[in-house]
Design a protein around this motif. Structure first.
Motif, mmCIF file in Angstrom:
data_model
loop_
_atom_site.group_PDB
_atom_site.id
_atom_site.type_symbol
_atom_site.label_atom_id
_atom_site.label_comp_id
_atom_site.label_asym_id
_atom_site.label_seq_id
_atom_site.Cartn_x
_atom_site.Cartn_y
_atom_site.Cartn_z
ATOM 1 N N SER A 206 -13.537 51.126 -20.497
ATOM 2 C CA SER A 206 -14.349 50.205 -20.208
ATOM 3 C C SER A 206 -15.823 50.346 -20.244
ATOM 4 O O SER A 206 -16.611 49.109 -20.711
ATOM 5 C CB SER A 206 -13.653 49.738 -18.779
ATOM 6 O OG SER A 206 -12.363 49.340 -18.587
ATOM 7 N N CYS B 270 -26.905 39.919 -31.245
ATOM 8 C CA CYS B 270 -26.576 38.436 -31.369
ATOM 9 C C CYS B 270 -28.003 37.628 -30.979
ATOM 10 O O CYS B 270 -28.415 36.573 -31.503
ATOM 11 C CB CYS B 270 -25.672 37.940 -30.671
ATOM 12 S SG CYS B 270 -24.012 38.364 -31.112
ATOM 13 N N ARG C 40 -16.840 50.284 -23.725
ATOM 14 C CA ARG C 40 -16.733 48.617 -24.177
ATOM 15 C C ARG C 40 -17.731 47.912 -23.846
ATOM 16 O O ARG C 40 -18.515 47.012 -24.520
ATOM 17 C CB ARG C 40 -15.465 48.255 -23.940
ATOM 18 C CG ARG C 40 -14.297 48.722 -24.719
ATOM 19 C CD ARG C 40 -13.044 48.240 -24.225
ATOM 20 N NE ARG C 40 -12.695 46.719 -24.654
ATOM 21 C CZ ARG C 40 -12.016 45.924 -24.282
ATOM 22 N NH1 ARG C 40 -11.099 46.390 -23.386
ATOM 23 N NH2 ARG C 40 -12.108 44.602 -24.527
ATOM 24 N N ALA C 41 -18.362 48.031 -22.708
ATOM 25 C CA ALA C 41 -19.283 47.217 -21.917
ATOM 26 C C ALA C 41 -20.675 47.559 -22.742
ATOM 27 O O ALA C 41 -21.383 46.553 -22.899
ATOM 28 C CB ALA C 41 -19.430 47.486 -20.559
ATOM 29 N N SER D 210 -20.891 48.727 -25.535
ATOM 30 C CA SER D 210 -21.001 48.085 -26.851
ATOM 31 C C SER D 210 -21.138 46.604 -27.034
ATOM 32 O O SER D 210 -21.624 46.036 -27.845
ATOM 33 C CB SER D 210 -19.601 48.370 -27.660
ATOM 34 O OG SER D 210 -19.249 47.933 -28.863
ATOM 35 N N LEU D 211 -20.418 45.905 -25.991
ATOM 36 C CA LEU D 211 -20.752 44.501 -26.052
ATOM 37 C C LEU D 211 -22.159 44.125 -25.636
ATOM 38 O O LEU D 211 -22.787 43.229 -25.965
ATOM 39 C CB LEU D 211 -19.768 44.000 -24.689
ATOM 40 C CG LEU D 211 -18.263 43.996 -25.088
ATOM 41 C CD1 LEU D 211 -17.592 43.431 -23.941
ATOM 42 C CD2 LEU D 211 -17.848 42.937 -26.421
ATOM 43 N N GLU D 212 -22.816 45.154 -24.643
ATOM 44 C CA GLU D 212 -24.082 44.785 -24.248
ATOM 45 C C GLU D 212 -24.970 44.881 -25.882
ATOM 46 O O GLU D 212 -25.764 44.102 -25.959
ATOM 47 C CB GLU D 212 -24.575 45.742 -23.299
ATOM 48 C CG GLU D 212 -24.153 45.354 -22.084
ATOM 49 C CD GLU D 212 -24.689 46.349 -21.079
ATOM 50 O OE1 GLU D 212 -25.437 47.480 -21.546
ATOM 51 O OE2 GLU D 212 -24.334 46.321 -19.850
ATOM 52 N N SER D 213 -24.675 45.798 -26.583
ATOM 53 C CA SER D 213 -25.450 46.016 -27.999
ATOM 54 C C SER D 213 -25.414 44.936 -28.779
ATOM 55 O O SER D 213 -26.334 44.394 -29.384
ATOM 56 C CB SER D 213 -24.850 47.283 -28.337
ATOM 57 O OG SER D 213 -25.745 47.479 -29.750
ATOM 58 N N SER D 214 -24.011 44.369 -28.626
ATOM 59 C CA SER D 214 -23.789 43.414 -29.653
ATOM 60 C C SER D 214 -24.456 42.081 -29.103
ATOM 61 O O SER D 214 -24.857 41.096 -29.875
ATOM 62 C CB SER D 214 -22.104 43.021 -29.647
ATOM 63 O OG SER D 214 -21.410 44.170 -30.395
ATOM 64 N N LEU D 215 -24.412 41.995 -27.858
ATOM 65 C CA LEU D 215 -25.021 40.817 -27.298
ATOM 66 C C LEU D 215 -26.710 40.807 -27.840
ATOM 67 O O LEU D 215 -27.243 39.818 -27.907
ATOM 68 C CB LEU D 215 -24.957 40.836 -25.692
ATOM 69 C CG LEU D 215 -25.754 39.593 -25.152
ATOM 70 C CD1 LEU D 215 -25.001 38.153 -25.369
ATOM 71 C CD2 LEU D 215 -25.471 39.651 -23.616
#
Length: 297
Positions: free
Chosen positions: A35, A49, A38-39, A41-46
């Motif tokens: 988790s 974006c 993934r967090a 990774s999501l922060e990097s994607s955010l």
């Protein structure tokens, strides 16, 4: 033995509970790690974006600005197009009016164009004949210079000026001071000139006498007019009597002091102005005969 069994029976559940709790912990710990990964990774994607969003926002503003400029350009072009359409309508109207005139005058214009073409052809023929005449004059000059040889340019000068051949002979060579009797040295030069001119039986020429502006009076000679004419006729007589030139082809003239080459204020200038000039007269009759065929076309 019973006691041992009892103890084993009591301890075994606790051992089983301890085993199950350790497995679950490890599973939970693994899930937590996943988790967390993934967090991140999501922060990097955010973040990516958000950066893309900022770029797109900037590009959108730029495109909106360009779109405004293009719309303004379109308005300008539409305005110009309307102006051109209006002028085109006026121009077409004028051309329609002019076309009526051109139809009425078409025959006259056609005739004028034909006349222009004929005149152009005549002018070309005239230019060709002038070039031919110039080439003949240059050939004559070269023959004269070749016959006379290495004479001092101060004493004799042969040239073509405006289509006319001139032979200038200084009076220092031709005559003694104040005299109109041709010297022996000058007679030899006149003989060489006559030899070339006799090979051109159709040409005519004039002998001109020129003086400086110093007043002259001696014996029967009243002034420079008399002296210039007398010197011209003396040269003519030599050409006729000594070298057989046809007198009908010769003219004699006196110019006195009124056609100087240079200013008479210096001794050198006066010496240059005292001269006898032989002018090969243009053969105008023959020249115009050459043009007659072209004129009739």
């Amino acid at each position: 033995m019973k006691t041992r069994n009892i103890i084993v029976a009591m301890v075994l559940p606790f051992m089983l509970i301890s085993c199950v709790s350790s497995k679950k912990y490890k599973t939970l710990q693994s899930q937590y790690t996943d988790s967390e990964s993934r967090a991140k990774s999501l922060e990097s994607s955010l973040s990516t974006c958000n950066s893309d969003k900022a770029t797109l926002t900037s590009q959108k503003a730029s495109l909106e600005n360009e779109n405004g400029l293009l719309n303004k350009r379109i308005e300008d072009l539409q305005s110009q197009n309307a102006f051109l359409k209006e002028n085109s309508t006026q121009a077409l109207s004028q051309l329609e009016s002019m076309s009526v005139i051109s139809k009425q005058q078409s025959e006259s214009i056609k005739q004028s164009m034909e006349n222009i073409g004929a005149k152009d052809a005549y002018i070309q023929t005239l230019q060709q004949q002038m070039a031919y005449k110039d080439s003949l004059n240059m050939a004559l000059v070269m023959n004269l210079k070749g016959a006379i040889g290495n004479m001092d340019d101060k004493d004799i000068n042969i040239k073509v000026d405006k289509g006319v051949v001139y032979i200038d002979i200084s009076d220092k060579l031709l005559f003694k001071s104040g005299s109109y009797t041709v010297t022996d040295k000058a007679k030899a030069v006149l003989g060489k000139v006559a030899m070339v001119l006799k090979n051109q039986p159709d040409i005519e020429f004039m002998v001109e006498g020129h003086t400086d502006n110093v007043p002259y009076h001696r014996d029967v000679l009243l002034d420079n007019w008399d002296l210039s004419v007398k010197r011209a006729t003396s040269v003519v007589r030599i050409l006729q009597k000594d070298y057989g030139m046809t007198p009908a082809k010769i003219s004699a003239a006196g110019r006195s002091e009124y056609r100087p080459l240079v200013d008479n204020n210096t001794k050198e200038g006066r010496a240059l102005n005292r001269r006898t000039r032989i002018i090969i007269l243009p053969e105008l009759d023959q020249f115009f005969k050459l043009l007659e065929p072209a004129a009739k076309k």
